[in-house]
Write an enzyme that holds these catalytic residues in place. Structure first.
Site, PDB file in Angstrom:
ATOM      1  N   ARG A  47     -74.270  35.061  -8.384  1.00 55.35           N
ATOM      2  CA  ARG A  47     -72.736  35.549  -8.809  1.00 55.35           C
ATOM      3  C   ARG A  47     -72.422  35.929  -9.864  1.00 55.35           C
ATOM      4  NH1 ARG A  47     -69.184  32.043 -10.015  1.00 55.35           N
ATOM      5  NH2 ARG A  47     -69.920  30.100  -8.800  1.00 55.35           N
ATOM      6  N   TYR A  99     -52.451  54.738  -3.617  1.00 60.42           N
ATOM      7  CA  TYR A  99     -53.101  54.170  -2.503  1.00 60.42           C
ATOM      8  C   TYR A  99     -52.341  52.872  -1.916  1.00 60.42           C
ATOM      9  CZ  TYR A  99     -56.569  51.509   0.173  1.00 60.42           C
ATOM     10  OH  TYR A  99     -57.097  50.793   1.299  1.00 60.42           O
ATOM     11  N   ASP A 170     -57.543  55.333 -10.842  1.00 58.45           N
ATOM     12  CA  ASP A 170     -58.149  55.299  -9.994  1.00 58.45           C
ATOM     13  C   ASP A 170     -58.877  56.538  -9.630  1.00 58.45           C
ATOM     14  OD1 ASP A 170     -59.156  55.142  -7.127  1.00 58.45           O
ATOM     15  OD2 ASP A 170     -57.436  53.940  -6.463  1.00 58.45           O
ATOM     16  N   LYS A 195     -66.269  54.838  -0.792  1.00 52.91           N
ATOM     17  CA  LYS A 195     -65.902  56.174  -0.414  1.00 52.91           C
ATOM     18  C   LYS A 195     -67.156  57.163  -0.740  1.00 52.91           C
ATOM     19  CE  LYS A 195     -62.097  54.188   0.764  1.00 52.91           C
ATOM     20  NZ  LYS A 195     -60.884  54.144   0.042  1.00 52.91           N
TER      21      LYS A 195
HETATM   22  C1  PLP Z   1     -59.939  53.187  -0.325  1.00 52.42           C
HETATM   23  C2  PLP Z   1     -59.273  53.251  -1.436  1.00 52.42           C
HETATM   24  C3  PLP Z   1     -59.145  52.258  -2.443  1.00 52.42           C
HETATM   25  C4  PLP Z   1     -59.161  50.663  -1.910  1.00 52.42           C
HETATM   26  O1  PLP Z   1     -60.786  50.343  -1.848  1.00 52.42           O
HETATM   27  P1  PLP Z   1     -61.462  49.547  -0.511  1.00 52.42           P
HETATM   28  O2  PLP Z   1     -62.953  49.690  -0.808  1.00 52.42           O
HETATM   29  O3  PLP Z   1     -61.054  50.145   0.430  1.00 52.42           O
HETATM   30  O4  PLP Z   1     -60.947  48.087  -0.977  1.00 52.42           O
HETATM   31  C5  PLP Z   1     -58.272  52.560  -3.372  1.00 52.42           C
HETATM   32  N1  PLP Z   1     -57.981  53.496  -3.989  1.00 52.42           N
HETATM   33  C6  PLP Z   1     -58.180  54.520  -3.403  1.00 52.42           C
HETATM   34  C7  PLP Z   1     -57.726  55.933  -3.762  1.00 52.42           C
HETATM   35  C8  PLP Z   1     -58.753  54.520  -2.149  1.00 52.42           C
HETATM   36  O5  PLP Z   1     -59.152  55.537  -1.240  1.00 52.42           O
END
Ligand code: PLP
Length: 373
Positions: A47, A99, A170, A195
C-alpha cells in the site's frame, strides 16, 4: 529525451537478474527486512509502495514534466485526494462545465466540509469576483467535458498567483501529448488514467502529477498511502504497457477527430460541432496557443432534441453507444441522459470519443446514422 522515448523507457525498471527486458509484475504485498530491521530494497508494504507503481509514477511524472506523481485506483480517487488534502472550510472555485462525477463528489461527499462555487472560469471578472478569504484552489478542466470549452491556463494561473491560490488541471481529455499544464504554471495535473493512458477500455486508474515536492504534496502522498485508494500491481503494469504507445495512439485519435469534426460541421442535420481544432470553436485561438494538438474528443448537436439525438446513437454500427473515452474503439453517447436531472448539457448533444478505426468507416457509419434522423 523526447516524449515518444520517455513513454517507452521511463516506466521500465527491468534490473532483474534474469535479464528480462520487461519489468515483471511484483505481486508480493510485503518485503523482506534487513539484519538491522531496515528495508534494503526500499519497499515495506505494497500500500505504501510497490515497484510497478513506482515505475508508473515515474513515467507519468516525466510525461507531464512534473517532479513526482501519485497513482490512484480511479480518476475520482485522485480528485478526492486533492480535496481531502485541503484544510476543512477551504473554498474551491471549479468550472461550470466539469466532469459530473467530480462535481457530484464535491456536492455530495464534501458538503459541509469544503465550500465550492461552479463558475465560468473563462470570464476573468467572474472568476475574480468569486475569490474569498478562504479560497485555496482553482480547479480547471480543459478541454472540458462535455462542451469542449477551452480555458486559458496561463491567464487563470496569473490570477491565482496574485491571490496565492493553487491551480489543479484535469488533463484527462488532452493527455500530456496534447497539452502540458505544468509548463503553463499549474501546480498539479489530474488524470483519469482509465481513459487515454489505459487506452483499451479495460482498466480503471487515476493520477496526480506535481510541479513541486512541497508540504501540500506530502499531504497528498499521505492521503494516497493512508487512504489506500491505490492501483493494483497488475493495473500499474497494464498502464505502463499502454503508455508506451500513447504518443502514437494520440496522433491517430487527433487525426481522426479533426476529419470527423470537419465532416460533421458541413452536415445539414448537424447544428454545431464542438472541437477545439475547428476555426469555429469559440476558444480556438487559445487552444492553438496552449495545446500541442487538439485531442480526440468532440461533441456535436443534431438538429432537433433528445429524440433525434437518440435516433443517431441507436443507428450506429461501428461506434458503440457507451460512456467513457480514450479507448481504441469509437464511442458515442447521449450525454444529458447520463448526467441526470440537473444537467445543463443540451438534450441534442452527442459526445464522441473518436477511436483508431479507419476514418472512412467512421464517417460512413455516422453519416448513415444521422440520415436516420
Ligand atoms: C472519467 C473522468 C474522470 C473520472 O475518472 P474515473 O477513472 O472514472 O474515476 C475525471 N475527469 C474526467 C475529465 C473524466 O473523463
Amino acid at each position: 529525451m523526447k516524449i515518444e522515448t520517455i513513454a517507452i523507457h521511463a516506466g521500465n525498471m527491468a534490473n532483474e537478474l534474469s535479464g528480462s527486458v520487461i519489468q515483471p509484475i511484483t505481486l508480493s504485498t510485503t518485503f523482506k527486512r534487513g539484519l538491522d530491521g531496515g528495508y534494503p530494497g526500499g519497499y515495506i508494504y505494497s500500500r505504501a509502495g510497490n515497484p510497478n507503481r513506482t515505475s508508473l509514477e515515474n513515467v507519468l511524472a516525466k510525461l507531464e514534466g512534473g517532479v513526482d506523481a501519485a497513482a490512484f485506483s480511479s480518476g475520482n480517487a485522485a480528485g478526492m485526494a486533492v480535496f481531502q488534502s485541503l484544510p476543512p472550510g477551504s473554498h474551491i472555485i471549479a468550472p461550470d462545465d466539469m466532469y459530473h462525477g467530480l462535481r457530484n463528489q464535491l456536492k455530495i461527499l464534501f458538503a459541509g466540509i469544503l465550500e465550492f462555487d461552479f463558475v465560468d472560469v473563462n470570464n476573468t471578472d467572474v472568476l475574480q469576483s468569486y475569490i474569498k478569504a478562504n479560497t485555496r484552489l482553482i480547479w480547471l478542466e480543459t478541454p472540458s467535458n462535455p462542451l469542449l470549452k477551452v480555458t486559458d491556463i496561463k491567464q487563470v494561473v496569473t490570477i491565482a498567483k496574485q491571490h496565492q491560490l493553487l491551480v489543479v488541471c484535469d488533463n484527462t481529455f488532452a493527455t500530456p501529448i496534447c497539452q502540458q499544464p505544468l509548463s503553463m504554471g499549474a501546480d498539479l495535473v489530474m488524470h483519469s488514467t482509465t481513459k487515454y493512458f489505459g487506452g483499451h477500455s479495460d482498466l480503471m486508474g487515476g493520477a496526480l502529477i506535481t510541479a513541486e515536492k512541497n508540504e501540500w504534496w506530502q499531504k497528498i502522498k499521505q492521503v494516497q498511502e493512508m487512504g489506500g485508494a491505490i492501483p493494483s500491481p497488475q493495473d500499474c503494469y497494464m498502464l505502463v504497457r499502454s503508455i508506451k504507445t500513447l504518443p502514437y495512439r494520440m496522433k491517430g485519435h487527433v487525426n481522426n477527430a479533426k476529419l470527423l469534426a470537419q465532416f460533421l460541421e458541413k452536415h445539414p442535420k448537424v447544428d454545431s460541432v464542438m472541437y477545439p481544432g475547428l476555426e469555429s470553436h469559440p476558444q480556438h485561438q487559445i487552444a492553438k496557443q496552449q495545446m500541442l494538438s487538439f485531442g480526440g474528443m468532440l461533441s456535436f448537436c443534431v438538429k432537433g432534441g433528445a429524440e433525434e439525438a437518440l435516433r443517431v446513437v441507436n443507428a450506429v454500427k461501428v461506434f458503440t453507444q457507451a460512456t467513457s473515452l480514450g479507448g481504441v474503439e469509437s464511442l458515442i453517447e447521449h450525454r444529458a441522459s447520463i448526467e441526470g436531472q440537473d444537467t445543463k448539457t443540451p438534450q441534442n448533444l452527442l459526445r464522441v470519443s473518436v477511436g483508431l478505426e479507419n476514418i472512412d468507416d467512421l464517417i460512413e457509419d455516422i453519416s448513415l446514422a444521422i440520415n436516420n434522423i
